[in-house]
Design a protein around this motif. Structure first.
Motif, PDB file in Angstrom:
ATOM      1  N   PHE A 121       0.827  -1.206   0.000  1.00  0.00           N
ATOM      2  CA  PHE A 121       0.000   0.000   0.000  1.00  0.00           C
ATOM      3  C   PHE A 121       0.865   1.262   0.000  1.00  0.00           C
ATOM      4  O   PHE A 121       0.578   2.225  -0.709  1.00  0.00           O
ATOM      5  N   LEU A 122       1.928   1.245   0.787  1.00  0.00           N
ATOM      6  CA  LEU A 122       2.809   2.413   0.823  1.00  0.00           C
ATOM      7  C   LEU A 122       3.527   2.615  -0.501  1.00  0.00           C
ATOM      8  O   LEU A 122       3.862   3.742  -0.870  1.00  0.00           O
ATOM      9  N   ASP A 123       3.742   1.531  -1.230  1.00  0.00           N
ATOM     10  CA  ASP A 123       4.382   1.616  -2.541  1.00  0.00           C
ATOM     11  C   ASP A 123       3.389   1.875  -3.666  1.00  0.00           C
ATOM     12  O   ASP A 123       3.756   1.896  -4.843  1.00  0.00           O
ATOM     13  N   GLY A 124       2.108   2.045  -3.322  1.00  0.00           N
ATOM     14  CA  GLY A 124       1.098   2.303  -4.339  1.00  0.00           C
ATOM     15  C   GLY A 124       0.772   1.085  -5.177  1.00  0.00           C
ATOM     16  O   GLY A 124       0.331   1.214  -6.332  1.00  0.00           O
ATOM     17  N   LYS A 125       0.943  -0.115  -4.611  1.00  0.00           N
ATOM     18  CA  LYS A 125       0.718  -1.339  -5.367  1.00  0.00           C
ATOM     19  C   LYS A 125      -0.589  -2.034  -5.003  1.00  0.00           C
ATOM     20  O   LYS A 125      -0.834  -3.155  -5.438  1.00  0.00           O
ATOM     21  N   GLY A 126      -1.395  -1.386  -4.194  1.00  0.00           N
ATOM     22  CA  GLY A 126      -2.703  -1.963  -3.913  1.00  0.00           C
ATOM     23  C   GLY A 126      -3.542  -1.972  -5.190  1.00  0.00           C
ATOM     24  O   GLY A 126      -3.365  -1.148  -6.088  1.00  0.00           O
ATOM     25  N   GLU A 127      -4.472  -2.930  -5.261  1.00  0.00           N
ATOM     26  CA  GLU A 127      -5.326  -3.043  -6.443  1.00  0.00           C
ATOM     27  C   GLU A 127      -6.772  -3.131  -6.003  1.00  0.00           C
ATOM     28  O   GLU A 127      -7.172  -4.078  -5.334  1.00  0.00           O
ATOM     29  N   TYR A 128      -7.545  -2.129  -6.414  1.00  0.00           N
ATOM     30  CA  TYR A 128      -8.943  -2.026  -6.051  1.00  0.00           C
ATOM     31  C   TYR A 128      -9.807  -2.267  -7.292  1.00  0.00           C
ATOM     32  O   TYR A 128      -9.295  -2.389  -8.408  1.00  0.00           O
ATOM     33  N   VAL A 129     -11.110  -2.327  -7.095  1.00  0.00           N
ATOM     34  CA  VAL A 129     -11.997  -2.600  -8.229  1.00  0.00           C
ATOM     35  C   VAL A 129     -11.797  -1.573  -9.345  1.00  0.00           C
ATOM     36  O   VAL A 129     -11.798  -1.913 -10.526  1.00  0.00           O
ATOM     37  N   ALA A 130     -11.591  -0.326  -8.966  1.00  0.00           N
ATOM     38  CA  ALA A 130     -11.410   0.714  -9.981  1.00  0.00           C
ATOM     39  C   ALA A 130     -10.123   0.546 -10.778  1.00  0.00           C
ATOM     40  O   ALA A 130      -9.952   1.183 -11.822  1.00  0.00           O
ATOM     41  N   ASP A 131      -9.207  -0.304 -10.290  1.00  0.00           N
ATOM     42  CA  ASP A 131      -7.962  -0.562 -11.021  1.00  0.00           C
ATOM     43  C   ASP A 131      -8.087  -1.722 -12.000  1.00  0.00           C
ATOM     44  O   ASP A 131      -7.172  -1.960 -12.795  1.00  0.00           O
ATOM     45  N   ILE A 132      -9.198  -2.455 -11.928  1.00  0.00           N
ATOM     46  CA  ILE A 132      -9.364  -3.637 -12.772  1.00  0.00           C
ATOM     47  C   ILE A 132      -9.700  -3.213 -14.197  1.00  0.00           C
ATOM     48  O   ILE A 132     -10.609  -2.428 -14.437  1.00  0.00           O
ATOM     49  N   ARG A 133      -8.965  -3.734 -15.151  1.00  0.00           N
ATOM     50  CA  ARG A 133      -9.212  -3.478 -16.566  1.00  0.00           C
ATOM     51  C   ARG A 133      -9.376  -4.809 -17.288  1.00  0.00           C
ATOM     52  O   ARG A 133      -8.556  -5.706 -17.138  1.00  0.00           O
ATOM     53  N   VAL A 134     -10.435  -4.920 -18.073  1.00  0.00           N
ATOM     54  CA  VAL A 134     -10.692  -6.113 -18.868  1.00  0.00           C
ATOM     55  C   VAL A 134     -10.861  -5.673 -20.316  1.00  0.00           C
ATOM     56  O   VAL A 134     -11.583  -4.700 -20.583  1.00  0.00           O
ATOM     57  N   PRO A 135     -10.215  -6.329 -21.275  1.00  0.00           N
ATOM     58  CA  PRO A 135     -10.357  -5.925 -22.686  1.00  0.00           C
ATOM     59  C   PRO A 135     -11.824  -5.882 -23.115  1.00  0.00           C
ATOM     60  O   PRO A 135     -12.608  -6.776 -22.804  1.00  0.00           O
ATOM     61  N   GLY A 136     -12.184  -4.815 -23.822  1.00  0.00           N
ATOM     62  CA  GLY A 136     -13.547  -4.677 -24.315  1.00  0.00           C
ATOM     63  C   GLY A 136     -14.546  -4.213 -23.281  1.00  0.00           C
ATOM     64  O   GLY A 136     -15.759  -4.250 -23.522  1.00  0.00           O
ATOM     65  N   MET A 137     -14.067  -3.755 -22.126  1.00  0.00           N
ATOM     66  CA  MET A 137     -14.957  -3.399 -21.026  1.00  0.00           C
ATOM     67  C   MET A 137     -15.678  -2.079 -21.278  1.00  0.00           C
ATOM     68  O   MET A 137     -15.076  -1.112 -21.749  1.00  0.00           O
ATOM     69  N   SER A 138     -16.964  -2.044 -20.983  1.00  0.00           N
ATOM     70  CA  SER A 138     -17.748  -0.812 -21.010  1.00  0.00           C
ATOM     71  C   SER A 138     -17.998  -0.339 -19.577  1.00  0.00           C
ATOM     72  O   SER A 138     -18.043  -1.141 -18.637  1.00  0.00           O
ATOM     73  N   GLU A 139     -18.156   0.959 -19.458  1.00  0.00           N
ATOM     74  CA  GLU A 139     -18.476   1.548 -18.154  1.00  0.00           C
ATOM     75  C   GLU A 139     -19.987   1.647 -18.008  1.00  0.00           C
ATOM     76  O   GLU A 139     -20.696   1.977 -18.975  1.00  0.00           O
ATOM     77  N   ALA A 140     -20.468   1.373 -16.804  1.00  0.00           N
ATOM     78  CA  ALA A 140     -21.901   1.426 -16.528  1.00  0.00           C
ATOM     79  C   ALA A 140     -22.215   2.564 -15.570  1.00  0.00           C
ATOM     80  O   ALA A 140     -21.468   2.810 -14.608  1.00  0.00           O
ATOM     81  N   VAL A 141     -23.304   3.218 -15.837  1.00  0.00           N
ATOM     82  CA  VAL A 141     -23.836   4.251 -14.943  1.00  0.00           C
ATOM     83  C   VAL A 141     -25.308   3.940 -14.733  1.00  0.00           C
ATOM     84  O   VAL A 141     -26.026   3.598 -15.682  1.00  0.00           O
ATOM     85  N   PHE A 142     -25.759   4.043 -13.510  1.00  0.00           N
ATOM     86  CA  PHE A 142     -27.161   3.760 -13.209  1.00  0.00           C
ATOM     87  C   PHE A 142     -28.012   5.012 -13.351  1.00  0.00           C
ATOM     88  O   PHE A 142     -27.656   6.086 -12.839  1.00  0.00           O
ATOM     89  N   LEU A 143     -29.109   4.853 -14.049  1.00  0.00           N
ATOM     90  CA  LEU A 143     -30.135   5.892 -14.085  1.00  0.00           C
ATOM     91  C   LEU A 143     -30.990   5.699 -12.839  1.00  0.00           C
ATOM     92  O   LEU A 143     -31.693   4.699 -12.705  1.00  0.00           O
ATOM     93  N   ARG A 144     -30.907   6.661 -11.937  1.00  0.00           N
ATOM     94  CA  ARG A 144     -31.554   6.513 -10.630  1.00  0.00           C
ATOM     95  C   ARG A 144     -32.755   7.446 -10.505  1.00  0.00           C
ATOM     96  O   ARG A 144     -32.810   8.505 -11.144  1.00  0.00           O
ATOM     97  N   SER A 145     -33.655   7.046  -9.650  1.00  0.00           N
ATOM     98  CA  SER A 145     -34.872   7.839  -9.460  1.00  0.00           C
ATOM     99  C   SER A 145     -34.559   9.152  -8.746  1.00  0.00           C
ATOM    100  O   SER A 145     -33.889   9.157  -7.706  1.00  0.00           O
ATOM    101  N   PRO A 146     -35.072  10.271  -9.279  1.00  0.00           N
ATOM    102  CA  PRO A 146     -34.912  11.547  -8.580  1.00  0.00           C
ATOM    103  C   PRO A 146     -36.030  11.808  -7.576  1.00  0.00           C
ATOM    104  O   PRO A 146     -36.004  12.827  -6.884  1.00  0.00           O
ATOM    105  N   ILE A 147     -37.020  10.932  -7.521  1.00  0.00           N
ATOM    106  CA  ILE A 147     -38.149  11.121  -6.596  1.00  0.00           C
ATOM    107  C   ILE A 147     -38.172   9.966  -5.604  1.00  0.00           C
ATOM    108  O   ILE A 147     -37.612   8.890  -5.842  1.00  0.00           O
ATOM    109  N   ALA A 148     -38.861  10.174  -4.484  1.00  0.00           N
ATOM    110  CA  ALA A 148     -38.871   9.190  -3.404  1.00  0.00           C
ATOM    111  C   ALA A 148     -39.873   8.060  -3.617  1.00  0.00           C
ATOM    112  O   ALA A 148     -39.642   6.929  -3.194  1.00  0.00           O
TER     113      ALA A 148
END
Length: 791
Positions: free
Chosen positions: A28-55
């Motif tokens: 971790f001190l060397d910056g070698k930790g690997e989190y989900v945001a560091d994972i790369r897979v060939p051909g990967m698309s990014e997902a965003v959720f369309l969320r409700s603005p009302i309760a």
């Protein structure tokens, strides 16, 4: 050998009770930790959720621009994915089906309507922004009182009301106590709703591995094996076709210990499209749509004698659990746990507890560090202070006199908990001595140059850890978390690899489990590798939560390593041509007098040269073990916190001047890590006490959705916490270990509120709600002044 005894072999410099530096820190001190945001897979698309603005509302339609067709996906596109059902076994529990994407109705701001995918997150966000949802808005159920009103609209149409469940605990004759007790004290309290605010937000990556014919899920989760099981059930696939990996996790705290709709939705859509997808939660999503915490209400009545001895306790706990029941804990967890530990460290013989869990149009409530125990501690500790003042005594003395005595252990509480060991009064005395009560009381008699008022607050608690099978069965959850496995395997070059089912997300488990191995095998901690977080690598385990990892996985590692130690002694004795009973292990070697052989040589014989083994000895050096505690009722840690504050009556600002914790978690594996865990927990508890809150308005809109509105304690707000240690080993666990990961966060809300109210006593003012904000302090002072004027 008793549960608390240590083996003969071991290196006291690195084994149980020592504080070697953490193995995992270097990467971790060397910056070698690997989190989900560091994972790369060939051909990967990014997902965003369309969320409700009302309760609360019905979805009439969603307009997707023509250029974005084929990039926006709805519930019908993943209709094969079953909803998440977290049903409690409690009688009359009303279940909620939590779909991965809303089908026809949204039930809170942030509820997921659709998934938008694109090559980059920015493009996916633009797609979501371009979509227009047409709602039939329904009345929002934004508050507990609104939800419980007789004419309240139903959040779930098939329910009879908006109450998930009501449970009761009753011991003794509360009515007789009410009639006979000379002192009656009543208290109404509230805890504010807030988020978990882990440093790393949630995240999921899903892709199909064609070679292995399996769907691979990377998730920032605390229990990958359990996620695999429920994910397989919801997707309708075999667990053998799923692999769940938790890489490095940047803080869990319970909010990552649930099966979330985002995980199911991303996995289902990736499976359907045959395309890698990634979703990384942003901070606004986290604040409005991740599982929330706290929001309790308490109605308390203590019946006491004239010295302040509490004879009976009557408690009603009401929790706002949001719109859905969270898997696997169920919506009833928070209120039930709070009512179930309400008497805390006190010998209160008569108790009646009612736990109500209410459904509202808010993000669902999940576990958060301390779970219901923070609320129970907040309730009973503020009540104890009130009892003491009603009889004209110092709260510290009344607190200690009401505590369970050490000679009463094991002690069964009025809430049916079996406390295993401890000296609660001594812990409170040490805390009071360390905070220097006499000096504080003297300071309170002096006029402060800046006009600030000084206050002292204390709070004590018990924390149930090492829950066994029977304890989890009694809670009526969909999963029983009563055991933990470990596989200990040497490599041919003499290193030890531990495969465990728990998940390390900051606790130092890669070090402390290595210390357990050192205690059994006398192997250097640096020669121990811990593998975890991968359902296809580690044995099936229950994960890291509920202060269970060292008691459970530590016990399993100990059992496996103890068996390995015996085999190493046999092989080593054979190589040294020595009697088995005359060799011992130390410093990674087998010793016989002045002669020794390295573990590497033993492993070479076991793996590569079986001809060198004793006759009848099987090759290889690996052992599987499964551990359960000696009793299912658990091992109870405990602590007393003391807090000194200065309150400015003109601004309402509170400054913490001193903070002391005396903590007992049984035998400490690594005192340095224990202390750091306590301090970190206190920091989070101070957030609950003073800063963190997500209020909702009458439209069901969350009013704190960014860090501009949502306050968290930083370095300047967290004091230099002084930690004192006691060690009372549990008779039911290996080495006498008790869990301690949540403890630091349990007592601060109570200790801080008691300190603030102690400071405000001269003004006859009191705060009854967390967070204790300047506004609430000023309101309490103004209310008190108004009462004095009218009087």
């Amino acid at each position: 050998m008793s549960a608390a005894s240590a083996p003969i072999d071991g290196d006291n410099r690195q084994g149980i009770g020592s504080s070697p530096r953490r193995n995992e820190d270097r990467r971790f001190l060397d910056g070698k930790g690997e989190y989900v945001a560091d994972i790369r897979v060939p051909g990967m698309s990014e997902a965003v959720f369309l969320r409700s603005p009302i309760a609360h509302g019905r979805i009439r339609s969603v307009e997707v621009p023509p250029e974005h067709q084929g990039k926006v996906f709805f519930a019908a596109d993943i209709a094969f994915a079953k909803p998440i059902v977290a049903a409690s076994a409690a009688p009359n529990f009303q279940r909620s089906d939590y779909p991965p994407l809303a089908v026809d109705k949204v039930r809170f701001v942030g509820d997921i309507v659709a998934i938008c995918i694109a090559p980059t997150r920015a493009e996916a966000e633009d797609i979501a922004q371009a979509c227009v949802i047409d709602f039939e808005e329904l009345p929002p159920i934004w508050d507990i009182d609104v939800a419980l009103a007789p004419d309240a609209p139903l959040i779930h149409d098939h329910w009879t009301n908006n109450l998930y469940v009501e449970t009761r605990i009753e011991t003794g004759d509360i009515e007789a106590a009410r009639k006979s007790a000379p002192v009656t004290v009543r208290k109404s309290l509230r805890m504010g709703r807030h988020a978990g605010v882990s440093l790393e937000c949630r995240g999921v990556v899903a892709h199909y591995d064609r070679r292995l014919d399996e769907l691979v899920i990377y998730s920032s989760t605390q229990f990958p094996h359990v996620i695999r099981s429920i994910l397989a059930e919801c997707l309708g696939v075999s667990e053998g076709k799923l692999r769940v990996i938790a890489p490095d996790v940047g803080g869990g705290f319970g909010i990552k210990n649930n099966f979330n709709p985002e995980e199911l939705a991303i996995a289902a859509l990736s499976l359907k499209l045959g395309q890698p997808l990634r979703w990384i939660e942003d901070r606004r999503e986290h604040l409005i749509a991740s599982p929330h915490a706290r929001e309790h209400r308490y109605e308390l009545t203590a019946y006491a004698d004239q010295s302040g001895r509490v004879l009976a306790l009557d408690a009603v706990v009401v929790v706002d659990a949001g719109a859905y029941s969270v898997w696997p804990w169920t919506a009833s967890m928070e209120a039930g746990m709070s009512a179930g530990i309400m008497t805390g460290p006190y010998d209160i013989p008569i108790y009646r507890g009612v736990a109500r869990t209410v459904c509202t149009n808010k993000s669902p409530m999940g576990p958060y560090r301390g779970v219901g125990r923070s609320g129970a501690c907040f309730a009973i500790e503020t009540l104890i202070d009130e009892v003491a003042r009603s009889v004209g005594r110092d709260p510290i003395d009344v607190r200690i006199e009401n505590m369970v005595r050490p000679e009463s252990m094991p002690y069964r509480s009025a809430t049916h908990k079996l406390y295993d060991s401890g000296d609660y009064p001594e812990c409170a005395r040490r805390t009071a001595e360390a905070i220097d009560v006499a000096a504080i009381r003297k300071r309170q008699t002096e006029v402060s140059p800046d006009g600030r008022l000084i206050g002292l607050g204390m709070a004590s608690y018990t924390e149930q850890t090492a829950h066994g099978t029977a304890e989890w069965v009694a809670r009526g959850l969909p999963v029983v978390f009563g055991y933990e496995p470990a596989l200990a395997r040497f490599t041919p070059d003499g290193k030890l690899v531990l495969f465990v089912g728990i998940q390390n997300h900051g606790q130092g488990l890669e070090t402390t489990l290595a210390q357990v191995a050192n205690q059994e095998l006398a192997i250097p901690v640096a020669d121990v590798i811990v593998r975890h977080g991968d359902s296809s690598v580690s044995p099936y385990g229950m994960g890291t939560f509920a202060s269970r990892s060292m008691t459970m996985a530590g016990g399993a590692v100990s059992a496996a390593c103890a068996q390995l130690a015996e085999k190493i002694r046999r092989i080593g004795a054979h190589l040294l041509q020595a009697p088995r009973d005359e060799v011992h292990l130390a410093d990674g070697r087998v010793h016989f007098g002045t002669q020794s052989v390295a573990f590497k040589d033993v492993c070479q014989a076991a793996f590569l040269h079986p001809e060198r083994l004793p006759e009848g000895e099987d090759p290889a050096l690996e052992v599987n073990a499964v551990y359960q505690p000696g009793r299912s009722t658990g091992a109870f840690s405990y602590a007393t916190h003391a807090c000194v504050v200065a309150v400015d009556p003109g601004t309402g600002h509170t400054e913490i001047l001193d903070y002391v914790v005396c903590h007992d978690c049984g035998t400490m594996v690594n005192p340095m890590i224990v202390e750091a865990q306590v301090v970190g927990g206190v920091a989070q508890g101070l957030g609950t006490a003073l800063y963190e809150e997500i209020p909702y308005d009458e439209n069901g809109q969350p009013l704190a959705s960014t860090f501009l509105d949502y306050m968290i304690p930083g370095a300047t707000e967290v004091p230099d916490v002084r930690v004192l240690h006691m060690e009372t080993p549990s008779p039911h666990t290996r080495f006498g270990i008790k869990g301690m990961g949540e403890g630091g966060a349990i007592a601060p809300p109570a200790a801080v509120l008691n300190a603030v109210n102690d400071a405000l006593r001269s003004l006859n003012a009191a705060v009854t709600e967390t967070p204790v904000t300047p506004e609430r302090i000023l309101d309490a002072i103004a209310s008190s002044a108004g009462q004095r004027v009218s009087a």
